[in-house]
Design a protein around this motif. Structure first.
Motif, mmCIF file in Angstrom:
data_model
loop_
_atom_site.group_PDB
_atom_site.id
_atom_site.type_symbol
_atom_site.label_atom_id
_atom_site.label_comp_id
_atom_site.label_asym_id
_atom_site.label_seq_id
_atom_site.Cartn_x
_atom_site.Cartn_y
_atom_site.Cartn_z
ATOM 1 N N SER A 119 0.806 -1.228 0.000
ATOM 2 C CA SER A 119 0.000 0.000 0.000
ATOM 3 C C SER A 119 0.837 1.275 0.000
ATOM 4 O O SER A 119 0.377 2.326 -0.462
ATOM 5 C CB SER A 119 -0.916 0.003 1.230
ATOM 6 O OG SER A 119 -0.121 -0.076 2.412
ATOM 7 N N THR A 120 2.057 1.202 0.482
ATOM 8 C CA THR A 120 2.859 2.440 0.601
ATOM 9 C C THR A 120 2.992 3.209 -0.705
ATOM 10 O O THR A 120 2.867 4.438 -0.719
ATOM 11 C CB THR A 120 4.252 2.129 1.190
ATOM 12 O OG1 THR A 120 4.090 1.525 2.477
ATOM 13 C CG2 THR A 120 5.095 3.393 1.326
ATOM 14 N N LYS A 144 2.660 -13.347 5.145
ATOM 15 C CA LYS A 144 1.712 -12.276 4.801
ATOM 16 C C LYS A 144 0.769 -12.818 3.726
ATOM 17 O O LYS A 144 1.232 -13.198 2.654
ATOM 18 C CB LYS A 144 2.449 -11.023 4.308
ATOM 19 C CG LYS A 144 1.499 -9.907 3.859
ATOM 20 C CD LYS A 144 2.244 -8.661 3.403
ATOM 21 C CE LYS A 144 1.280 -7.548 2.987
ATOM 22 N NZ LYS A 144 2.000 -6.344 2.496
ATOM 23 N N HIS A 152 10.439 -8.084 5.836
ATOM 24 C CA HIS A 152 10.404 -8.705 4.493
ATOM 25 C C HIS A 152 10.397 -7.609 3.448
ATOM 26 O O HIS A 152 10.032 -6.460 3.730
ATOM 27 C CB HIS A 152 9.201 -9.646 4.337
ATOM 28 C CG HIS A 152 7.898 -8.976 4.057
ATOM 29 N ND1 HIS A 152 6.916 -8.781 5.015
ATOM 30 C CD2 HIS A 152 7.397 -8.452 2.924
ATOM 31 C CE1 HIS A 152 5.877 -8.183 4.481
ATOM 32 N NE2 HIS A 152 6.144 -7.960 3.219
ATOM 33 N N ALA A 203 9.600 -7.273 -1.051
ATOM 34 C CA ALA A 203 8.963 -8.028 -2.136
ATOM 35 C C ALA A 203 8.234 -9.186 -1.450
ATOM 36 O O ALA A 203 7.500 -8.959 -0.490
ATOM 37 C CB ALA A 203 9.994 -8.459 -3.166
HETATM 38 C C1 6PG Z 1 3.403 -7.364 -1.043
HETATM 39 C C2 6PG Z 1 4.549 -6.400 -1.159
HETATM 40 C C3 6PG Z 1 5.277 -6.312 0.140
HETATM 41 C C4 6PG Z 1 5.048 -4.909 0.651
HETATM 42 C C5 6PG Z 1 5.379 -4.815 2.117
HETATM 43 C C6 6PG Z 1 4.962 -3.449 2.660
HETATM 44 O O1 6PG Z 1 3.080 -8.022 -2.032
HETATM 45 O O2 6PG Z 1 2.809 -7.416 0.019
HETATM 46 O O3 6PG Z 1 5.349 -6.628 -2.196
HETATM 47 O O4 6PG Z 1 6.654 -6.562 0.068
HETATM 48 O O5 6PG Z 1 5.866 -4.001 -0.089
HETATM 49 O O6 6PG Z 1 4.668 -5.832 2.801
HETATM 50 O O7 6PG Z 1 3.575 -3.339 2.484
HETATM 51 P P1 6PG Z 1 2.837 -1.941 2.823
HETATM 52 O O8 6PG Z 1 3.389 -0.932 1.853
HETATM 53 O O9 6PG Z 1 1.380 -2.230 2.584
HETATM 54 O O10 6PG Z 1 3.172 -1.612 4.260
#
Ligand code: 6PG
Length: 235
Positions: free
Chosen positions: A47-48, A167, A141, A143
């Motif tokens: 989401s970032t 996740k 983590h 990617a």
């Molecule tokens: C995914 C992403 C993962 C994400 C991080 C941060 O598929 O979930 O590639 O690596 O960049 O988990 O997630 P947020 O930006 O939502 O905090």
């Protein structure tokens, strides 16, 4: 392998971080296009990046020279709202004139094993990425490379299948740590208090997926104040 070189950039608020990220992405694009006629970017999921992708819609850049790959993908149908390619499309790719044949989603709907093999073929003739954008989870983590899981496979393939990811969804495809490191520039986008503990562990030198990304030029980490342990301690 060389130690990870880190360039920390802390921003007082998230809007400043987003603007700086847009500026950096466009600078990277313009330099790459000037230098070798195209810009190969690996997009981050999660989401970032949402707002940063939206801000890029109105950018002045030669979109026809952009080539887009993805750092990872969730094994969901292509039109599922939780697909990283869906998020990138909704926020950016569906709104700019990048030729569709130059956008390469990971076919994760095929399942992790088949999709990883297919993406290795997609990337077979792609050299160094010009820019890799990455996020970081609260467990450090990046990617779909998770602590306690493989970050490479036996033959150092560019794309690897991920099973039982912590996740959700558990089934994913990720570029490997070495493939993500084969880049002229890597920018991590890390915001929010929830990421602070992982940043502290990263800074302490703990072996983490985020620390396994080691491009020659080092990595740039864009932090907002909430995610920065030093800022929080000072307050
Ligand atoms: C995914 C992403 C993962 C994400 C991080 C941060 O598929 O979930 O590639 O690596 O960049 O988990 O997630 P947020 O930006 O939502 O905090």
């Amino acid at each position: 392998m060389q130690a990870q070189q880190i360039h920390w950039r802390v921003f007082s608020d998230i809007h400043e971080l987003r603007q700086a990220a847009c500026n950096a992405i466009l600078a990277s694009a313009n330099a790459a296009i000037a230098a070798h006629g195209k810009f190969i970017i690996a997009l981050a999921g999660g989401s970032t990046p949402h707002d940063i992708y939206q801000m890029l819609r109105t950018a002045q850049t030669d979109w026809a020279k952009w080539h887009v790959v993805f750092g990872d993908e969730r094994c969901l149908p292509p039109d599922h709202p939780e697909r990283n390619s869906f998020m990138a499309g909704e926020n950016l790719l569906n709104h700019v004139p990048i030729p569709r044949k130059q956008i390469h989603p990971i076919p994760a709907e095929l399942g992790a094993e088949e999709a990883a093999q297919a993406y290795c073929k997609t990337l077979a003739n792609t050299g160094e990425f010009d820019l890799v954008l990455l996020g970081m989870g609260e467990d450090a983590h990046t990617a779909s490379l998770f602590p306690g899981h493989a970050w490479e496979n036996a033959d150092f393939a560019a794309a690897i299948p991920v099973h039982d990811a912590p996740k959700p969804p558990s089934e994913r495809v990720s570029l490997s740590a070495s493939r993500l490191s084969n880049a002229r520039q890597v920018i991590f986008l890390v915001t929010g208090a929830g990421k602070r503990e992982a940043v502290t562990r990263w800074q302490s030198g703990t072996e983490l997926p985020v620390a396994a990304i080691r491009p020659m030029a080092g990595v740039e980490i864009y932090l907002d104040a909430a995610a920065d342990p030093a800022t929080v301690e000072a307050n």
